[in-house]
Write a protein that holds these residues in place. Structure first.
Motif, short mmCIF file in Angstrom:
data_model
loop_
_atom_site.label_atom_id
_atom_site.label_comp_id
_atom_site.label_asym_id
_atom_site.label_seq_id
_atom_site.Cartn_x
_atom_site.Cartn_y
_atom_site.Cartn_z
N LEU B 259 14.49 7.78 3.27
CA LEU B 259 13.21 7.79 2.46
C LEU B 259 13.64 8.12 1.18
O LEU B 259 13.01 8.03 0.23
CB LEU B 259 12.02 8.72 3.14
CG LEU B 259 11.45 7.93 4.20
CD1 LEU B 259 10.45 8.89 4.79
CD2 LEU B 259 10.68 6.53 3.58
N ARG B 260 14.81 8.69 0.86
CA ARG B 260 15.50 9.07 -0.32
C ARG B 260 15.98 7.81 -1.08
O ARG B 260 16.12 7.91 -2.42
CB ARG B 260 16.76 10.06 -0.18
CG ARG B 260 16.56 11.39 0.53
CD ARG B 260 17.74 11.92 0.46
NE ARG B 260 18.02 12.55 -1.17
CZ ARG B 260 17.60 13.57 -1.68
NH1 ARG B 260 16.95 14.42 -1.01
NH2 ARG B 260 17.93 13.81 -2.78
N VAL B 262 14.50 4.49 -0.26
CA VAL B 262 13.46 3.47 -0.41
C VAL B 262 11.85 4.04 -0.15
O VAL B 262 12.22 5.31 0.33
CB VAL B 262 13.65 2.31 0.87
CG1 VAL B 262 14.58 1.50 0.63
CG2 VAL B 262 13.64 3.14 2.00
N ASN B 263 11.11 3.50 -0.67
CA ASN B 263 9.67 3.66 -0.57
C ASN B 263 9.30 3.39 0.85
O ASN B 263 9.62 2.49 1.21
CB ASN B 263 8.88 3.09 -1.65
CG ASN B 263 7.68 3.45 -1.92
OD1 ASN B 263 6.88 3.71 -1.09
ND2 ASN B 263 7.62 3.38 -3.22
N PRO B 264 8.32 4.15 1.42
CA PRO B 264 7.86 3.96 2.69
C PRO B 264 7.09 2.57 2.87
O PRO B 264 7.49 2.01 3.76
CB PRO B 264 6.84 5.11 2.96
CG PRO B 264 7.27 6.05 2.12
CD PRO B 264 7.75 5.59 0.91
N THR B 265 6.52 2.16 1.83
CA THR B 265 5.84 0.96 1.92
C THR B 265 6.89 -0.10 1.93
O THR B 265 6.73 -1.28 2.51
CB THR B 265 5.07 0.53 0.52
OG1 THR B 265 5.47 1.18 -0.41
CG2 THR B 265 3.46 1.15 0.97
N ILE B 267 9.39 -0.16 3.61
CA ILE B 267 10.10 -0.42 5.09
C ILE B 267 9.53 -1.62 5.63
O ILE B 267 10.10 -2.33 6.61
CB ILE B 267 10.13 0.75 5.90
CG1 ILE B 267 10.98 1.93 5.09
CG2 ILE B 267 10.35 0.74 7.23
CD1 ILE B 267 10.57 3.30 5.73
#
Lengths: 294, 276
Positions: B259-260, B262-265, B267
């Protein structure tokens, strides 16, 4: 030799095929060998049953209510759950897109997806159980008199599918709604449209095609539910889902031909729904909604 | 400027979000608390707290072996999917060739078709060639979704790199191999890290494919967890939950690191963007 091969190289390069393009080959071959080939092999194998004619497996499946019933039992779970998840995702995404600390919420919501269905099922076994926190809280507030049964039946699996499915549909919907140019809504607001009609006439028509794709992805996922239906449901009864029937055929009866046939039936039902939804999607606008940079 | 109805609606929506988040966190908390509790029958919290379930889970489920197998499999999957996937993503990002849309569809299909649907025919083929039941069988099966996943995830990362940088390297005589090692890989580190970490998370938490292809000595943690719940009653629920906590930690570490980058969305959204 080099003179004869040179012009040929150039024409290939003109068509965009050169050394760099060939880098795609290992991955493409890998997928063909381990995804496409097994699928075709499974399809052919399903027509070579242990006994009976070439359609033996399929007649066996569709003449046994305990087997063909699994299609209905799975649909009864997957369809309502998917529709509910999408119905919940849209209003939540509409609110969350203006939120400043979006990242915290999206990180929490990505947890159940990451942990996977096995862990969610194990957690829910305690949490939803007769002595679990949910029943305790409901009794504490006087909403119910005695614990309600939420595990080892339809509702246990239903809830687990909402917990893993809602974050998935929500994150997809959020990324879609955030992609709509706010100027479109501002223009409507300037012309006096209230939130409700802005949503109905601007946002909704723009996201329907994306929602259709989201529906397909989420439905296909829910339709292949396996671990939670076994762990949280009643795998011999009301949550005997089709994937469980296929796994039983493969690992308890060692009838790979029959198991492949069931997998193919599963795929046909999934693709059937996806095809239906995507055909309907063609009726809506599917151009860019980002504005400016596109 | 809001009407009362709109305010009510907004409150309802937020109430639902809070309700959902509280339930998810409470569900995770029950697993963690139960794994540390002595007896937890009819009260809000266990009678007392202890660490012994971890010791017994470690012994009963041979967690040391299972963890080793899990990380060997996940490591191999991650390494191989990066080696096969990144060059393919580079070709797809930089070249237009006849049949390219078809190749993209080829890479999207294993991501769109659920694992259990293609897992059964795949397991059948792997049993026929004698790979199923071994560690390599599990690795190969897990590569089926992770290779396309790496390809699709890496394409936008590569597209962000200015082609002029590569052109400059080529002018100075770098071949494709040296271009990769000295120019592209250093520039792509964040993308490759994101892709490999997410492939790691996927492999550690991939139940269906591992379940269909693993033998007794090639089970990953999530499959061992499933079997222990399936055969519950023999073992204490608390030691199963201790195993569940270890499983959670083994996935969440990678997720937090991922998550550092990429953005959760992203994924979940990457796949869909390519699909639309």
């Amino acid at each position: 030799m080099s003179t004869s091969s040179r012009p040929r190289r150039r024409t290939l390069a003109d068509r965009g095929i050169d050394g760099v393009t060939l880098l795609v080959l290992p991955a493409a071959l890998f997928v063909v060998l381990l995804f496409v080939y097994p699928f075709v092999y499974g399809l052919l194998l399903s027509f070579a049953p242990k006994e009976g004619g070439w359609l033996g497996n399929y007649t066996k499946f569709f003449s046994d209510p305990y087997m063909y019933g699994t299609i209905w039992l799975t649909l009864r779970l997957a369809l309502p759950v998917t529709l509910l998840n999408i119905a919940l995702s849209v209003p939540v995404a509409m609110q969350v897109r203006h939120m400043r600390r979006q990242r915290l919420l999206t990180t929490i919501l990505v947890l159940p997806i990451t942990l996977g269905t096995v862990l969610v099922a194990e957690g829910l076994l305690n949490y939803l159980g007769p002595q679990g926190w949910l029943n305790r809280t409901l009794i504490l507030f006087g909403l119910i008199d005695r614990p309600i049964r939420l595990v080892h039946n339809y509702w246990g699996v239903f809830i687990s599918l909402v917990i893993t499915g809602f974050p998935f549909t929500f994150l997809l919907t959020l990324s879609m709604i955030s992609g709509i140019d706010p100027a479109l809504e501002q223009a409507a607001a300037t012309l006096g449209a209230r939130a409700r009609s802005r949503f109905r006439h601007i946002v909704l028509p723009l996201i329907v095609p994306g929602l259709a794709v989201t529906f397909c992805l989420a439905f296909v996922d829910a339709f292949s539910v396996f671990p939670s239906a076994v762990m949280l449901g009643a795998p011999a009864g009301e949550t005997r889902v089709i994937s469980f029937a296929a796994a039983q055929a493969a690992f308890e009866q060692y009838d790979y031909s029959y198991a492949s046939a069931i997998a193919m039936i599963m795929a046909v039902v999934q693709f059937g729904f996806v095809g239906l939804v995507l055909a309907g999607r063609g009726l809506f606008y599917t151009g860019p909604a980002g504005g400016g940079k596109g | 400027m809001e009407s009362a109805l709109e305010r009510l609606w907004r409150t309802l929506v937020w109430a639902f979000v809070i309700f959902f988040v509280v339930n998810v966190l409470a569900m995770i908390a029950t697993v963690v608390i139960n794994s540390f509790g002595t007896r937890w029958l009819s009260s809000w919290l266990p009678a007392a707290f202890t660490l012994r379930w971890y010791a017994s889970a470690w012994k009963e489920f041979q967690l040391g072996d299972v963890l080793l197998v899990t990380f060997q499999i996940a490591g191999a999957v991650v390494l191989l999917s990066a080696l096969i996937g990144v060059p393919a993503a580079y070709a797809l990002a930089r070249r237009d060739f006849p049949g390219k849309p078809l190749v993209i569809v080829l890479f999207l299909l294993p991501l769109l078709v659920p694992p259990i649907t293609f897992g059964i025919p795949l397991a059948t083929v792997l049993y026929k060639v004698g790979l199923a039941g071994t560690m390599w069988g599990v690795i190969v099966a897990n590569l089926v979704p992770t290779v396309p996943f790496t390809v699709i995830l890496m394409i936008p990362f590569i597209e962000q790199i200015d082609p002029k940088v590569e052109a400059a390297a080529r002018v100075f005589g770098a071949g494709t191999g040296r271009l990769f090692i000295h120019v592209l890989v250093p520039l792509l580190v964040p993308g490759i890290l994101a892709a490999t970490l997410l492939a790691m998370v996927r492999t550690v938490s991939m139940f269906e494919l591992t379940f269909l292809t693993a033998g007794p000595s090639s089970q990953t943690l999530v499959v061992a967890l499933y079997y222990s719940v399936f055969a519950a009653g023999v073992r204490a629920g608390q030691s199963i939950d201790a195993m569940a906590v270890i499983y959670m930690l083994s996935t969440l570490i990678w997720l937090i690191v991922a998550l550092r980058f990429v953005n959760p969305t992203q994924i979940v959204a990457r796949v869909k963007k390519a699909a639309v």
